[in-house]
Design a protein around this motif. Sequence first.
Motif, PDB file in Angstrom:
ATOM      1  N   THR A  16      -1.132   2.878   1.415  1.00  0.00           N
ATOM      2  CA  THR A  16      -1.289   3.789   0.277  1.00  0.00           C
ATOM      3  C   THR A  16       0.068   4.388  -0.093  1.00  0.00           C
ATOM      4  OG1 THR A  16      -3.543   4.331   0.955  1.00  0.00           O
ATOM      5  CG2 THR A  16      -2.484   5.831  -0.586  1.00  0.00           C
ATOM      6  N   VAL A  17       0.558   4.017  -1.267  1.00  0.00           N
ATOM      7  CA  VAL A  17       1.874   4.481  -1.700  1.00  0.00           C
ATOM      8  C   VAL A  17       1.788   5.455  -2.864  1.00  0.00           C
ATOM      9  CG1 VAL A  17       3.136   2.468  -0.872  1.00  0.00           C
ATOM     10  CG2 VAL A  17       2.111   2.407  -3.152  1.00  0.00           C
ATOM     11  N   GLY A  49       4.152  17.753  -5.472  1.00  0.00           N
ATOM     12  CA  GLY A  49       3.357  17.093  -6.504  1.00  0.00           C
ATOM     13  C   GLY A  49       2.495  15.962  -5.994  1.00  0.00           C
ATOM     14  N   GLY A  50       2.520  15.734  -4.681  1.00  0.00           N
ATOM     15  CA  GLY A  50       1.657  14.703  -4.101  1.00  0.00           C
ATOM     16  C   GLY A  50       2.307  13.340  -3.956  1.00  0.00           C
ATOM     17  N   THR A  51       3.617  13.243  -4.182  1.00  0.00           N
ATOM     18  CA  THR A  51       4.311  11.959  -4.045  1.00  0.00           C
ATOM     19  C   THR A  51       4.291  11.499  -2.595  1.00  0.00           C
ATOM     20  OG1 THR A  51       5.764  12.472  -5.897  1.00  0.00           O
ATOM     21  CG2 THR A  51       6.540  10.790  -4.343  1.00  0.00           C
ATOM     22  N   ARG A  52       3.980  10.202  -2.406  1.00  0.00           N
ATOM     23  CA  ARG A  52       3.959   9.638  -1.053  1.00  0.00           C
ATOM     24  C   ARG A  52       5.128   8.677  -0.804  1.00  0.00           C
ATOM     25  NH1 ARG A  52       0.189   9.550   2.590  1.00  0.00           N
ATOM     26  NH2 ARG A  52       0.539   7.352   3.146  1.00  0.00           N
ATOM     27  N   LEU A  53       5.528   7.936  -1.836  1.00  0.00           N
ATOM     28  CA  LEU A  53       6.537   6.895  -1.665  1.00  0.00           C
ATOM     29  C   LEU A  53       7.937   7.422  -1.993  1.00  0.00           C
ATOM     30  CD1 LEU A  53       7.356   3.884  -1.256  1.00  0.00           C
ATOM     31  CD2 LEU A  53       6.878   3.557  -3.697  1.00  0.00           C
ATOM     32  N   SER A  79       2.885  10.913   8.674  1.00  0.00           N
ATOM     33  CA  SER A  79       1.768  10.193   8.057  1.00  0.00           C
ATOM     34  C   SER A  79       1.592  10.522   6.575  1.00  0.00           C
ATOM     35  CB  SER A  79       0.466  10.507   8.792  1.00  0.00           C
ATOM     36  OG  SER A  79       0.197  11.900   8.717  1.00  0.00           O
ATOM     37  N   GLN A  80       2.265  11.581   6.117  1.00  0.00           N
ATOM     38  CA  GLN A  80       2.105  11.996   4.720  1.00  0.00           C
ATOM     39  C   GLN A  80       3.017  11.247   3.756  1.00  0.00           C
ATOM     40  OE1 GLN A  80       2.393  16.235   4.134  1.00  0.00           O
ATOM     41  NE2 GLN A  80       0.787  16.701   5.627  1.00  0.00           N
ATOM     42  N   VAL A  81       3.979  10.498   4.288  1.00  0.00           N
ATOM     43  CA  VAL A  81       4.952   9.840   3.409  1.00  0.00           C
ATOM     44  C   VAL A  81       5.111   8.375   3.783  1.00  0.00           C
ATOM     45  CG1 VAL A  81       6.248  11.939   2.875  1.00  0.00           C
ATOM     46  CG2 VAL A  81       6.890  10.574   4.867  1.00  0.00           C
ATOM     47  N   VAL A  82       5.500   7.603   2.777  1.00  0.00           N
ATOM     48  CA  VAL A  82       5.853   6.195   2.958  1.00  0.00           C
ATOM     49  C   VAL A  82       7.328   6.079   2.593  1.00  0.00           C
ATOM     50  CG1 VAL A  82       5.465   3.837   2.156  1.00  0.00           C
ATOM     51  CG2 VAL A  82       3.522   5.398   2.439  1.00  0.00           C
ATOM     52  N   ASP A 122       8.634   2.511   6.691  1.00  0.00           N
ATOM     53  CA  ASP A 122       7.418   1.749   6.427  1.00  0.00           C
ATOM     54  C   ASP A 122       7.720   0.431   5.728  1.00  0.00           C
ATOM     55  OD1 ASP A 122       5.294   3.919   7.118  1.00  0.00           O
ATOM     56  OD2 ASP A 122       6.763   4.934   5.851  1.00  0.00           O
ATOM     57  N   ILE A 123       8.678   0.476   4.800  1.00  0.00           N
ATOM     58  CA  ILE A 123       9.029  -0.697   4.002  1.00  0.00           C
ATOM     59  C   ILE A 123      10.526  -0.929   4.117  1.00  0.00           C
ATOM     60  CG2 ILE A 123       9.010  -1.730   1.688  1.00  0.00           C
ATOM     61  CD1 ILE A 123       6.851   0.425   0.953  1.00  0.00           C
ATOM     62  N   ALA A 124      10.915  -2.173   4.349  1.00  0.00           N
ATOM     63  CA  ALA A 124      12.333  -2.539   4.309  1.00  0.00           C
ATOM     64  C   ALA A 124      12.502  -3.676   3.306  1.00  0.00           C
ATOM     65  CB  ALA A 124      12.835  -2.958   5.681  1.00  0.00           C
ATOM     66  N   HIS A 125      13.346  -3.449   2.316  1.00  0.00           N
ATOM     67  CA  HIS A 125      13.650  -4.453   1.298  1.00  0.00           C
ATOM     68  C   HIS A 125      15.003  -5.084   1.577  1.00  0.00           C
ATOM     69  CE1 HIS A 125      10.434  -3.188  -1.425  1.00  0.00           C
ATOM     70  NE2 HIS A 125      10.850  -1.936  -1.346  1.00  0.00           N
ATOM     71  N   VAL A 126      15.123  -6.377   1.339  1.00  0.00           N
ATOM     72  CA  VAL A 126      16.441  -7.004   1.272  1.00  0.00           C
ATOM     73  C   VAL A 126      17.014  -6.650  -0.102  1.00  0.00           C
ATOM     74  CG1 VAL A 126      17.722  -9.173   1.307  1.00  0.00           C
ATOM     75  CG2 VAL A 126      15.768  -8.856   2.845  1.00  0.00           C
ATOM     76  N   HIS A 127      18.208  -6.056  -0.096  1.00  0.00           N
ATOM     77  CA  HIS A 127      18.753  -5.398  -1.283  1.00  0.00           C
ATOM     78  C   HIS A 127      19.740  -6.289  -2.036  1.00  0.00           C
ATOM     79  CE1 HIS A 127      20.504  -1.319  -2.925  1.00  0.00           C
ATOM     80  NE2 HIS A 127      19.850  -2.009  -3.844  1.00  0.00           N
ATOM     81  N   ASP A 128      19.414  -6.641  -3.253  1.00  0.00           N
ATOM     82  CA  ASP A 128      20.331  -7.362  -4.151  1.00  0.00           C
ATOM     83  C   ASP A 128      21.045  -8.540  -3.487  1.00  0.00           C
ATOM     84  OD1 ASP A 128      19.692  -5.655  -6.206  1.00  0.00           O
ATOM     85  OD2 ASP A 128      21.483  -4.406  -6.006  1.00  0.00           O
ATOM     86  N   PRO A 129      20.294  -9.544  -3.023  1.00  0.00           N
ATOM     87  CA  PRO A 129      20.962 -10.707  -2.413  1.00  0.00           C
ATOM     88  C   PRO A 129      21.463 -11.720  -3.450  1.00  0.00           C
ATOM     89  CG  PRO A 129      18.590 -10.986  -2.287  1.00  0.00           C
ATOM     90  CD  PRO A 129      18.824  -9.631  -2.911  1.00  0.00           C
TER      91      PRO A 129
END
Length: 312
Positions: A16-17, A49-53, A79-82, A122-129
């Motif tokens: 849940t994001v 404001g309820g933002t999680r991500l 647990s409240q944030v992603v 929680d999330i790891a992105h490969v950045h601008d490859p």
Amino acid sequence: MNHVSGLGVLGRTGLTVGELGLGCAPLGNLYEPVSEQDAADTVLAALAGGTRLFDTAPRYGNGVSEVRLGQVLAGVPRSQVVVATKVGYRLTEDGAEPDFSYDGTMRCLEESLARLGLDRVDIAHVHDPDDHEQEALTGAFRALLDLREQGVLSAVGAGMNQSDMLERIVARVDVDCVLLAGRYTLLDQDALTGLLPACEARGVGVILGGVYNSGLLADPRPGAWYDYRTAEPDQVAAALAIEEICARHGVPMKAAALRFAWGHPAVSALAVGARTADEVRENLAMAQTTVPADLWAELRATGLLTREVPTP
């Protein structure tokens, strides 16, 4: 609306994001300096404001964004944030150096966790490859997939300003999500025919960044930013035409930009940047604004949107 797993849920991960996340590049002094206090107040306003991500990266201010975000999140139940960050560029005394190797990715993530003050993201992105596609495929993604297998990460993704390579990545790598900046907006629907259908078919969650195209869709005028550079005259003209139609329907263009981005069934969430608490509150208010169907119809009738583009 047949979303992959519902708007606010990250594709097949079930994570849940929320519909509107905070893009934390401005906290790293993107475009102009942001004070420590403003940075902290921005994150606190998003939480209120309820933002999680919360989406950050080492390259955002050479680690400044991660440090500032982590300082505020230290007082928030995990647990409240992603939290999403990115790999592919390691910080040195001279700035950020590309490193998409397996070992470099592991070190990059360790260094991010230290700056964030967290034991996991929680999330790891490969950045601008962009210029490192092969190394990213054999190194960075393999590292992140191993960490997901070990339960260290909930989701593996890729974050880019172009859709073509993301489409190839989705086809070749078992990613959970992508972060696409600027290529699916009221001004640019480059991702419509390739990337977004591919994500929808595979249950890959899509997080959209840059929905204001660096500012042109927030404040259209000559000299405005578009994709990190000064907008061309034809881009300004298109944005002003959209703004005029929005005004006729009594809708702020920012609200239309947000609502439009949510209109594609592959989209899970937006990550929208802010540099002050007031900007956060404005974005949250824009997100609650109703956009009438007649506005979309007029954008189509004037050719500013094509008939193939889904609208809410």
